[in-house]
Scaffold this motif. Structure first.
Motif, mmCIF file in Angstrom:
data_model
loop_
_atom_site.group_PDB
_atom_site.id
_atom_site.type_symbol
_atom_site.label_atom_id
_atom_site.label_comp_id
_atom_site.label_asym_id
_atom_site.label_seq_id
_atom_site.Cartn_x
_atom_site.Cartn_y
_atom_site.Cartn_z
ATOM 1 N N PRO A 136 0.748 -1.105 -0.094
ATOM 2 C CA PRO A 136 0.085 0.122 0.279
ATOM 3 C C PRO A 136 0.558 1.263 -0.441
ATOM 4 O O PRO A 136 0.322 2.234 -0.501
ATOM 5 C CB PRO A 136 -0.556 -0.514 1.509
ATOM 6 C CG PRO A 136 0.073 -0.942 1.992
ATOM 7 C CD PRO A 136 0.290 -2.151 0.948
ATOM 8 N N MET A 137 1.742 1.121 0.708
ATOM 9 C CA MET A 137 3.229 2.161 0.664
ATOM 10 C C MET A 137 2.899 3.011 -0.894
ATOM 11 O O MET A 137 3.565 3.919 -1.218
ATOM 12 C CB MET A 137 4.121 1.744 1.379
ATOM 13 C CG MET A 137 3.665 1.943 2.803
ATOM 14 S SD MET A 137 2.940 2.670 3.777
ATOM 15 C CE MET A 137 2.690 2.932 5.448
ATOM 16 N N SER A 138 3.423 1.886 -1.948
ATOM 17 C CA SER A 138 3.433 2.408 -3.006
ATOM 18 C C SER A 138 2.658 3.241 -3.905
ATOM 19 O O SER A 138 2.766 4.286 -4.819
ATOM 20 C CB SER A 138 3.946 0.931 -3.941
ATOM 21 O OG SER A 138 2.194 0.593 -4.055
ATOM 22 N N LEU A 139 1.109 3.019 -3.605
ATOM 23 C CA LEU A 139 0.226 4.085 -4.006
ATOM 24 C C LEU A 139 0.561 5.112 -3.353
ATOM 25 O O LEU A 139 0.704 6.192 -3.563
ATOM 26 C CB LEU A 139 -1.366 3.303 -3.712
ATOM 27 C CG LEU A 139 -2.580 4.238 -4.360
ATOM 28 C CD1 LEU A 139 -2.440 4.884 -5.135
ATOM 29 C CD2 LEU A 139 -3.274 3.687 -4.053
ATOM 30 N N LEU A 140 0.297 5.351 -1.898
ATOM 31 C CA LEU A 140 0.689 5.825 -0.966
ATOM 32 C C LEU A 140 1.697 6.875 -1.647
ATOM 33 O O LEU A 140 1.182 8.562 -1.661
ATOM 34 C CB LEU A 140 0.904 5.857 0.037
ATOM 35 C CG LEU A 140 0.731 7.129 1.580
ATOM 36 C CD1 LEU A 140 -0.394 7.484 1.551
ATOM 37 C CD2 LEU A 140 1.657 6.719 2.522
ATOM 38 N N GLU A 141 3.227 6.560 -2.067
ATOM 39 C CA GLU A 141 4.066 7.170 -2.309
ATOM 40 C C GLU A 141 3.944 7.996 -3.548
ATOM 41 O O GLU A 141 4.042 9.601 -4.137
ATOM 42 C CB GLU A 141 5.464 6.270 -2.731
ATOM 43 C CG GLU A 141 5.724 6.554 -1.797
ATOM 44 C CD GLU A 141 6.439 7.684 -1.135
ATOM 45 O OE1 GLU A 141 6.803 8.005 -1.522
ATOM 46 O OE2 GLU A 141 6.085 7.525 0.706
ATOM 47 N N ALA A 142 2.906 7.250 -4.788
ATOM 48 C CA ALA A 142 2.885 7.482 -5.884
ATOM 49 C C ALA A 142 1.890 8.851 -5.824
ATOM 50 O O ALA A 142 1.960 9.854 -6.244
ATOM 51 C CB ALA A 142 1.945 6.988 -6.973
ATOM 52 N N ILE A 143 0.995 8.873 -4.684
ATOM 53 C CA ILE A 143 -0.011 10.211 -4.899
ATOM 54 C C ILE A 143 0.684 11.266 -3.921
ATOM 55 O O ILE A 143 0.409 12.516 -4.621
ATOM 56 C CB ILE A 143 -0.961 9.597 -3.824
ATOM 57 C CG1 ILE A 143 -2.112 8.810 -4.460
ATOM 58 C CG2 ILE A 143 -1.642 11.364 -2.951
ATOM 59 C CD1 ILE A 143 -3.350 8.607 -3.436
ATOM 60 N N LYS A 144 1.567 10.712 -3.077
ATOM 61 C CA LYS A 144 2.547 12.079 -2.392
ATOM 62 C C LYS A 144 3.264 12.763 -3.563
ATOM 63 O O LYS A 144 3.805 14.284 -2.890
ATOM 64 C CB LYS A 144 3.528 11.401 -1.264
ATOM 65 C CG LYS A 144 4.313 12.811 -1.094
ATOM 66 C CD LYS A 144 5.253 12.188 0.287
ATOM 67 C CE LYS A 144 6.095 12.351 1.307
ATOM 68 N NZ LYS A 144 6.735 12.019 2.292
ATOM 69 N N ASN A 145 3.818 12.031 -4.959
ATOM 70 C CA ASN A 145 5.101 12.612 -5.267
ATOM 71 C C ASN A 145 4.654 13.024 -7.063
ATOM 72 O O ASN A 145 5.075 13.452 -7.816
ATOM 73 C CB ASN A 145 5.851 11.488 -5.956
ATOM 74 C CG ASN A 145 6.408 11.426 -4.517
ATOM 75 O OD1 ASN A 145 7.058 12.259 -3.662
ATOM 76 N ND2 ASN A 145 7.215 9.925 -3.950
ATOM 77 N N ASP A 146 3.231 13.207 -6.619
ATOM 78 C CA ASP A 146 2.824 12.877 -8.054
ATOM 79 C C ASP A 146 2.316 15.255 -8.278
ATOM 80 O O ASP A 146 2.520 15.906 -7.983
ATOM 81 C CB ASP A 146 1.628 13.308 -7.848
ATOM 82 C CG ASP A 146 0.485 13.736 -8.957
ATOM 83 O OD1 ASP A 146 0.848 13.853 -10.209
ATOM 84 O OD2 ASP A 146 -1.306 13.808 -9.411
ATOM 85 N N GLU A 147 3.645 15.425 -9.949
ATOM 86 C CA GLU A 147 4.140 16.262 -9.585
ATOM 87 C C GLU A 147 2.839 17.442 -10.334
ATOM 88 O O GLU A 147 3.046 18.409 -10.794
ATOM 89 C CB GLU A 147 5.592 16.646 -9.972
ATOM 90 C CG GLU A 147 6.598 15.868 -9.539
ATOM 91 C CD GLU A 147 8.076 15.569 -10.211
ATOM 92 O OE1 GLU A 147 7.889 16.551 -11.284
ATOM 93 O OE2 GLU A 147 8.180 15.327 -8.686
ATOM 94 N N THR A 148 1.818 16.805 -10.855
ATOM 95 C CA THR A 148 0.943 17.203 -11.263
ATOM 96 C C THR A 148 0.166 18.689 -10.683
ATOM 97 O O THR A 148 -0.527 19.249 -11.906
ATOM 98 C CB THR A 148 0.108 16.774 -12.833
ATOM 99 O OG1 THR A 148 -0.107 15.802 -11.552
ATOM 100 C CG2 THR A 148 0.935 15.668 -13.114
ATOM 101 N N SER A 149 -0.143 17.722 -9.324
ATOM 102 C CA SER A 149 -1.330 18.095 -8.548
ATOM 103 C C SER A 149 -1.516 18.125 -7.248
ATOM 104 O O SER A 149 0.106 17.268 -7.028
ATOM 105 C CB SER A 149 -3.262 18.155 -9.158
ATOM 106 O OG SER A 149 -2.474 16.482 -9.197
ATOM 107 N N ILE A 150 -1.149 18.780 -6.417
ATOM 108 C CA ILE A 150 -1.958 18.264 -4.911
ATOM 109 C C ILE A 150 -2.891 17.088 -4.707
ATOM 110 O O ILE A 150 -3.739 17.542 -4.966
ATOM 111 C CB ILE A 150 -2.080 18.874 -4.173
ATOM 112 C CG1 ILE A 150 -1.954 18.726 -2.939
ATOM 113 C CG2 ILE A 150 -3.317 20.123 -4.150
ATOM 114 C CD1 ILE A 150 -2.020 19.745 -1.744
#
Length: 475
Positions: A63-77
């Motif tokens: 689950p941390m992989s998805l959390l990191e993807a959301i956290k590191n989304d540079e296109t938006s918050i």
């Protein structure tokens, strides 16, 4: 991300207006709320297969992989909605991360509960066209409502304590605030956004605008149920009480005798309640239920002497009972969403509905072993599904009891026939009936499938219970 935060979470529950809040958040150009990203039964939305390139299978494994993807989304918050039954493996990380903006959405528990029951009855969870609105009156269940409030209380307290300990605060939004554009723009300021809304989202429509008396068949029963609860400020965080894991509303006590039963989910229940009701003189329906802490203290002061007791069940028999009642069954008391997820994602070989003529004893043995494999992973924190009390260790449940009331007696199931009359005699009960054991589970009894492999698997899953309570092999 913004200067203040890398990502955000909306802590909410079903029927609190979280879809409408998400729609307004997504109206900001630089915001992307990904729905219920950590719902164990789907990812984001029921028909979605991935979020930011992370598939559901990958999320469940890590689950941390998805959390990191959301956290590191540079296109938006980016952010997501999180409910009390979502994947617990990410909750601590979310709460402790100061770069995660916390938004807490609340609604009057009675309104959300009734709305939830109507949505279940109609199958309509969103409304965008009022011409397609479905209507239904529902029957209010006071016991179910008490459990609903208890779950909300526990989750709200967990959030509050986590924020306190990490020195953070959240942006609190009540259901009634959702129609206030200034509050929505205040939320934008909290997130560090420069953009402002000129109008609120107009697509979603309120589904049940009428007074609650027009939504419930037995409206008068609500007043009775509310007398058992703290009615003040229930919709506001963080004033939920009590702070416990003792499950006080599940305790069952006599009105005429000083005996109180503290059920362990998955253990003996109906047979004990029947005996207690007969001992009390009014039957099981005449017993005192859904107590809060104040009422429990009043009960203990009223009955001197009094005795509280719980009943241990052998881990093999308890695991089988929980499997049959909550997962295999499709009737009342079953966990339909978890059942569906176990069939679809964990390949649990059980029929779509029960009873099923093809499902035999051999299939039952295989399914039960697969269930034990799931429980082991679940209790180890390796699944996205909640760690439900029906398959939690009995040692942990009794430890939770002790946070508020220590049981005077911890019976084994095979001790009840002799032990219960002795306990009743201590409190002066008269006309004590003989205890009748519970009927075997359906469609098969544990004796029909028990073997050495099942025993070994249960000892592996419930090693602590075997050690703490000295259980030998079931047979």
């Amino acid at each position: 991300m913004t200067d203040r935060f890398d990502y955000f979470v909306v802590f909410a529950e079903m029927r609190t207006g979280s879809n409408f809040l998400e729609a307004n958040l997504n109206a900001f150009e630089s915001v992307n709320c990904h729905g219920e990203a950590f719902n164990p039964h789907f990812i984001g939305y029921p028909n979605k297969t991935e979020i930011l390139g992370i598939a559901m299978s990958q999320r469940d494994a890590d689950p941390m992989s998805l959390l990191e993807a959301i956290k590191n989304d540079e296109t938006s918050i980016s952010g997501f909605r999180f409910f009390n039954d979502h994947d617990p493996r990410v909750l601590e990380t979310i709460i402790e991360d100061p770069r995660c903006a916390k938004i807490v959405l609340t609604r009057n528990p009675m309104d959300s509960f009734v709305s939830w029951k109507i949505a279940q009855a109609t199958g309509q969870w969103k409304l965008t066209d009022v011409r397609k609105r479905r209507d239904s009156k529902v029957t209010f269940d006071g016991q179910e409502f008490a459990k609903h409030v208890a779950r909300l209380q526990a989750f709200q307290i967990e959030l509050m304590n986590g924020l306190q300990k990490s020195g953070q605060t959240a942006f609190y939004v009540a259901y009634e605030d959702l129609q206030d554009i200034e509050i929505m723009n205040g939320l934008a300021r909290f997130l560090g956004l420069e953009a402002r809304l000129e109008a609120l989202d107009g697509k979603l429509k309120r589904q049940n605008p009428s007074h609650i008396s027009e939504k419930v068949e037995n409206f008068d029963d609500i007043s009775t149920a509310l007398k058992e609860l703290d009615q003040f400020n229930l919709a506001r965080t963080p004033n939920f009480e009590p702070r416990r894991g003792a499950m006080v509303p599940t305790y069952i006590a006599g009105y005429q005798v000083g005996l109180m039963f503290m059920p362990i989910p998955g253990g003996p229940a109906d047979s004990v309640v029947d005996w207690l009701g007969a001992t009390d003189g009014e039957g099981p329906d005449g017993l005192q239920r859904n107590m809060n802490q104040k009422q429990l203290r009043q009960w203990k002061r009223r009955f001197v002497p009094n005795r509280a007791f719980c009943v241990l069940r052998h881990p093999v028999a308890r695991a089988h009972s929980s499997f049959c009642k909550t997962i295999l069954s499709t009737g009342p008391g079953s966990f339909s969403k978890i059942r569906r997820t176990l069939r679809n994602r964990f390949a649990l070989p059980i029929p779509e509905t029960m009873p099923d003529e093809v499902y035999g004893v051999d299939e039952h043995r295989i399914a039960f072993k697969q269930y034990l494999t799931f429980v082991k992973a679940n209790l180890a924190g390796q699944t996205a599904i909640r760690q439900d009390a029906h398959w939690a260790s009995q040692a942990n449940i009794i430890a939770g009891f002790a946070n508020h009331v220590m049981p005077d007696r911890v019976f084994r199931e095979d001790e009840l026939r002799g032990g219960l009359p002795e306990l009743a005699a201590i409190v002066g009960a008269e006309n004590v009936p003989e205890f009748e054991e519970e009927t075997p589970e359906k469609p098969f009894d544990i004796a029909d499938i028990y073997d050495a492999e099942i025993e070994a698997m249960c000892q592996d899953v419930y090693q602590r219970d075997y050690t703490v309570f000295g259980f030998a092999a079931w047979k």
